[in-house]
Enzyme design. Sequence first.
Site, PDB file in Angstrom:
ATOM      1  CE1 TYR A   1     -42.143  -2.050 -49.328  1.00  0.00           C
ATOM      2  CE2 TYR A   1     -40.379  -1.825 -47.715  1.00  0.00           C
ATOM      3  CZ  TYR A   1     -40.901  -1.560 -48.964  1.00  0.00           C
ATOM      4  OH  TYR A   1     -40.173  -0.810 -49.860  1.00  0.00           O
TER       5      TYR A   1
ATOM      6  CE  LYS B   1     -39.231  -3.655 -51.762  1.00  0.00           C
ATOM      7  NZ  LYS B   1     -39.268  -3.613 -53.246  1.00  0.00           N
TER       8      LYS B   1
ATOM      9  CB  SER C   1     -36.599  -1.728 -48.452  1.00  0.00           C
ATOM     10  OG  SER C   1     -36.736  -0.860 -47.334  1.00  0.00           O
TER      11      SER C   1
END
Length: 257
Positions: free
Chosen positions: A162, A166, A149
């Site tokens: 999150y 990643k 991301s």
Amino acid sequence: MSSTSKRSPVALITGGSRGLGRSMALHLADHGAGVVITYRGAAAEAADVVKQIEEKGGKAAALALDVGDIRSLDAFAGAVKAELAGRFGRDQLDCLVNNAGIGVHASFAETTEEQFDALMNVHLKGTFFLTQKLLPLIADGGRILNISSGLARFTFAGYAAYATMKGGVEVLTRYLAKELGPRKITVNVLAPGAIETDFGGGAVRDNAELNRMIAGQTALGRVGLPDDIGGVVALLLAPESGWINGQRIEASGGMFL
């Protein structure tokens, strides 16, 4: 599209029923690949992707998978092997795209252990062990593409957990590229920017103010669309891209340059 033989290559895409994964599957099929997609709950959507590919003369299959359920991965690998033999007349995959994901938006102070574990199990632990379980099925000279991301480079409040996962995927990618080099398997990581999908509740797509803000901070002046990413995946898995290895490629239209 990479192929280790004269036959059409076969790619497995996790989370291929909707959004980015769906676009990846359709683009790869248009480039002549057979495609296996996975889905967790969207069986009807997955069946529609398979139908679209088959209507164009391609080959496709859909298998149920919860990437975060590590105990299920041995059985899943067996299902993939059976599908390869039965539908594609093959015993190996040419490409694996680790795309499946979930979104959690919570401040660092309010992120729960349950949210953290859910993200870790799908994005990091799931990517690590699914790749490990499928490794015997990936042909020498094949391709692995992990999906990260833009949030691993730039920062939005509420995505600490999150983005941490990643970031781990990006480090894992380099180690896989190093360790799988003797088998001539390339491993790269693709980091999309903000894309108009239903991911994370569809905020980028449905929140007009957020969409305008992101577009205003993007060199190309708009938010990304799923086909922007599907096309990049087909490019990165093409034979001409075989010398790209161990790299992070961001496809964000130039966000926050």
